[in-house]
Design a protein around this motif. Structure first.
Motif, short mmCIF file in Angstrom:
data_model
loop_
_atom_site.label_atom_id
_atom_site.label_comp_id
_atom_site.label_asym_id
_atom_site.label_seq_id
_atom_site.Cartn_x
_atom_site.Cartn_y
_atom_site.Cartn_z
N SER A 1 0.84 -1.19 0.00
CA SER A 1 0.00 0.00 0.00
C SER A 1 0.88 1.24 0.00
O SER A 1 2.09 1.16 0.23
CB SER A 1 -0.91 0.02 1.23
N ALA A 2 0.27 2.39 -0.24
CA ALA A 2 1.02 3.64 -0.20
C ALA A 2 1.46 3.98 1.21
O ALA A 2 2.39 4.75 1.41
CB ALA A 2 0.16 4.78 -0.77
N CYS A 3 0.78 3.38 2.19
CA CYS A 3 1.13 3.64 3.59
C CYS A 3 2.47 3.00 3.92
O CYS A 3 2.68 1.82 3.61
CB CYS A 3 0.04 3.08 4.50
N PRO A 4 3.38 3.73 4.57
CA PRO A 4 4.67 3.14 4.93
C PRO A 4 4.51 2.13 6.06
O PRO A 4 3.50 2.09 6.76
CB PRO A 4 5.50 4.34 5.38
N PRO B 1 -1.48 2.97 13.77
CA PRO B 1 -1.27 4.42 13.72
C PRO B 1 -0.52 4.89 12.48
O PRO B 1 -0.60 6.06 12.13
CB PRO B 1 -0.42 4.68 14.98
N ALA B 2 0.20 4.00 11.81
CA ALA B 2 0.93 4.41 10.61
C ALA B 2 -0.01 4.93 9.52
O ALA B 2 0.40 5.71 8.65
CB ALA B 2 1.76 3.25 10.08
N LEU B 3 -1.26 4.49 9.55
CA LEU B 3 -2.22 4.95 8.55
C LEU B 3 -2.65 6.39 8.81
O LEU B 3 -3.08 7.08 7.87
CB LEU B 3 -3.45 4.04 8.55
N GLY B 4 -2.54 6.86 10.05
CA GLY B 4 -2.98 8.21 10.38
C GLY B 4 -2.24 9.29 9.61
O GLY B 4 -2.88 10.12 8.94
N PRO B 5 -0.89 9.35 9.66
CA PRO B 5 -0.16 10.37 8.90
C PRO B 5 -0.41 10.28 7.40
O PRO B 5 -0.48 11.31 6.72
CB PRO B 5 1.31 10.08 9.24
N TRP B 6 -0.54 9.05 6.89
CA TRP B 6 -0.79 8.90 5.46
C TRP B 6 -2.16 9.48 5.08
O TRP B 6 -2.27 10.23 4.09
CB TRP B 6 -0.72 7.41 5.09
N LEU B 7 -3.19 9.17 5.85
CA LEU B 7 -4.52 9.71 5.56
C LEU B 7 -4.56 11.23 5.78
O LEU B 7 -5.21 11.96 5.02
CB LEU B 7 -5.56 9.02 6.43
N SER B 8 -3.85 11.71 6.81
CA SER B 8 -3.80 13.16 7.06
C SER B 8 -3.10 13.89 5.93
O SER B 8 -3.53 14.97 5.51
CB SER B 8 -3.08 13.44 8.39
#
Length: 560
Positions: free
Chosen positions: A375-378, A493-500
């Motif tokens: 995914s694009a999420c790191p 929580p890694a998805l949070g910065p990506w979505l933000s």
């Protein structure tokens, strides 16, 4: 004792999703066997396949699938297929006036499709092929016949559409062509999200509902729907409406939406689905390739093959013959507290030396996990995760535990454990100490059959394990016929910065000035702004501090 067969209906929305789906169905087809002497496999194929019968009495086995694409996307494949071909209609009306005939040559089939046609003739008298069976003929016969000519297939330059490498027959109700938009050319393209949203009405909606009713009504224990959907064009809008419709019409069933984007769209953006369900946005992000995998995947047939192998493992939990987990339970395990987006990771192939053990393989990765983001999420680096579902598939013939002699000190704590589940769980918990974890281990590998592309390095054996023995200079490398795969779905929580970051980028983009055609194709400005607000709220669901305590709304708003 075998578990109940809970059927799944698959929907593929868009051309790249059909690329991934074609590889995925080819992988399923390669694992089918109807030899009564062979014990049932770990994967229950009836979950995604259906048995039927042609008007001529031939028993068929076809995917429980609805595939949607645009005009001009099928090439040599007939929309209704030829499995149930009743012949030409002899009751055609006659015209006594003058006429002019314009004849167009059909597209030429590649070498693989030509070989399939020859097998139809030699095995079934030209009527059926590898998706059907009768008498003593088995799918293994077709697979072995194709494997004999595998070296002659170099299709990368001849693959124009997904049907160019489809090895199975489809049911006549499977394919749905959207004639309002073209697959090729500059005019009448399905590019904007609003175009896709506006499609699901009239004949398109009626056609989809008719196909859904057909496949759903024949299910005894429908567990849900797996939806493969393009993210980089108007099919994203169509997918959003389709998942809403599924939720409204089949509430209580599981819905897993796999958002897909090819490598050539590095900055694609997914509109958030408002319906319930789990949405893993999946694309191939090339950073450092896993050992045994080639580095560059610029062609759709190559990148989609890697994602299909990952999906073959990711979808294992609800396809098992024994101890299967219903699709809704997989979703509920990960989609907690409004977190409907998860990240996917995969090791394709799983880097395991031939003849070694699982503790040996995992001990080689003490600083970082062996998988890479799909995914694009790191990948998270802080050891925090709300929940994850990890699958290891394809360790057949390898040892899951160590064979250290009694009295010998184990090389690592993993070597002292007594089951593969304990080994894998202990290893993952060393990176995520306090995170909920679900595991699935499946011995059977993903079988690679023609025309799967040549994407693996020469460091792999024919079974997909790392090998120290290389082919002599000038001699061909062994053909990789199967691979082990490890995957993980994670909510953290890694998805949070990506979505933000996605929210900030979309909010800073003046869509009325920079992309007025986007609004002209359907969504109102108010709808767009509401979607941005939903995205902001979704990002907040993934935020916490280092201690796992949710932050206050004022603290979160300061970051927006």
């Amino acid at each position: 004792m075998s578990s109940l067969c809970r059927e799944v209906v698959t929907l593929q929305l868009g051309h790249y999703s059909n690329f991934v789906g074609t590889h995925w169905w080819n992988l399923q087809d390669a694992s089918l066997s109807y030899d009564p002497e062979t014990p049932p496999g770990e994967i229950q194929s009836d979950v995604v396949f259906r048995e039927g019968q042609t008007p001529g009495g031939h028993v068929t086995y076809t995917p429980r699938l609805i595939a949607m694409d645009l005009k001009g996307s099928l090439r040599t494949l007939r929309q209704e297929g030829r499995l149930y071909d009743a012949g030409k209609d002899s009751s055609a009306l006659t015209w006594e006036g003058s006429f002019v005939m314009h004849k167009e040559s059909p597209p030429e089939k590649n070498s693989f499709l030509q070989d399939l046609d020859k097998l139809d003739v030699s095995i079934y008298g030209g009527h059926l092929s590898s998706s059907s069976f009768s008498g003593s003929v088995t799918v293994d016969t077709v697979n072995s016949r194709l494997a004999q000519v595998q070296k002659s297939y170099r299709l990368e330059g001849s693959i124009k559409v997904w049907s160019d490498f489809l090895r199975i027959h489809l049911h006549p109700r499977t394919i749905s062509v959207i004639h309002q938009y073209n697959h090729d050319g500059e005019a009448h393209r399905l590019e904007a999200f609003g175009q896709g949203e506006a499609l699901l009405q009239g004949s398109v909606l009626e056609n989809l509902e008719d196909k859904l009713h057909f496949f759903v009504e024949e299910c005894d224990y429908l567990q849900g729907f797996q939806v493969l959907c393009d993210l980089a064009d108007g099919f994203a809008g169509l997918g959003s409406k389709v998942t809403e419709m599924l939720q409204d019409s089949y509430g209580g069933r599981g819905i897993l939406t796999w958002g897909l984007a090819p490598v050539s769209h590095p900055n694609s953006v997914s509109h958030k689905h408002s319906s319930e369900g789990l949405v893993p946005p999946v694309k191939l992000h090339i950073r450092d390739s896993p050992p045994g995998q080639s580095q560059f995947f610029f062609l759709s047939i190559d990148s989609s093959s890697v994602l299909a192998l990952a999906l073959d493992a990711l979808t294992v939990p609800y396809r098992l013959r024994n101890n299967s987990v219903p699709m809704w339970q997989v979703a509920d395990t990960l989609a907690v507290s409004g977190r409907k987006v998860v990240a996917a990771y995969g090791a394709v192939p799983f880097p395991m030396m031939h003849g070694s053990s699982l503790p040996d393989a995992l001990s080689a990765y003490t600083d970082s996990l062996p998988w890479k983001p799909l995914s694009a999420c790191p990948e998270p680096s802080n050891g925090r995760c709300y929940g994850q579902w990890t699958t290891l598939k394809g360790f057949e013939g390898q040892r899951l535990i160590s064979s250290v002699a009694p009295g010998t000190k184990p090389p690592s704590p993993l070597h002292s454990l007594h089951s593969g589940e304990d080994v894998l769980a202990s290893y993952i918990r060393s990176f995520y100490p306090a995170s909920p974890l679900a595991l699935q281990l499946v011995s059977a590998p993903s079988k690679l059959t023609p025309p799967f592309p040549d994407i693996f390095s020469q460091s792999l054996s024919d079974q997909g394990f790392l090998s120290n023995h290389f082919a002599p200079l000038g001699s061909p490398a062994p053909v990789v016929s199967s691979v082990p795969v490890m995957t993980s779905l994670q909510s953290g929580p890694a998805l949070g910065p990506w979505l933000s970051e996605l929210h900030r980028g979309a909010s800073a983009f003046d869509i009325r000035r920079m992309a007025p055609s986007f609004l002209s194709q359907g969504p109102e400005v108010a709808d767009y702004e509401e979607a941005l607000e939903q995205l902001r709220l979704l990002a907040r669901c993934y935020r916490d501090d280092s201690g796992g305590v949710l932050r206050s709304s004022s603290e979160e708003d300061d970051d927006d």
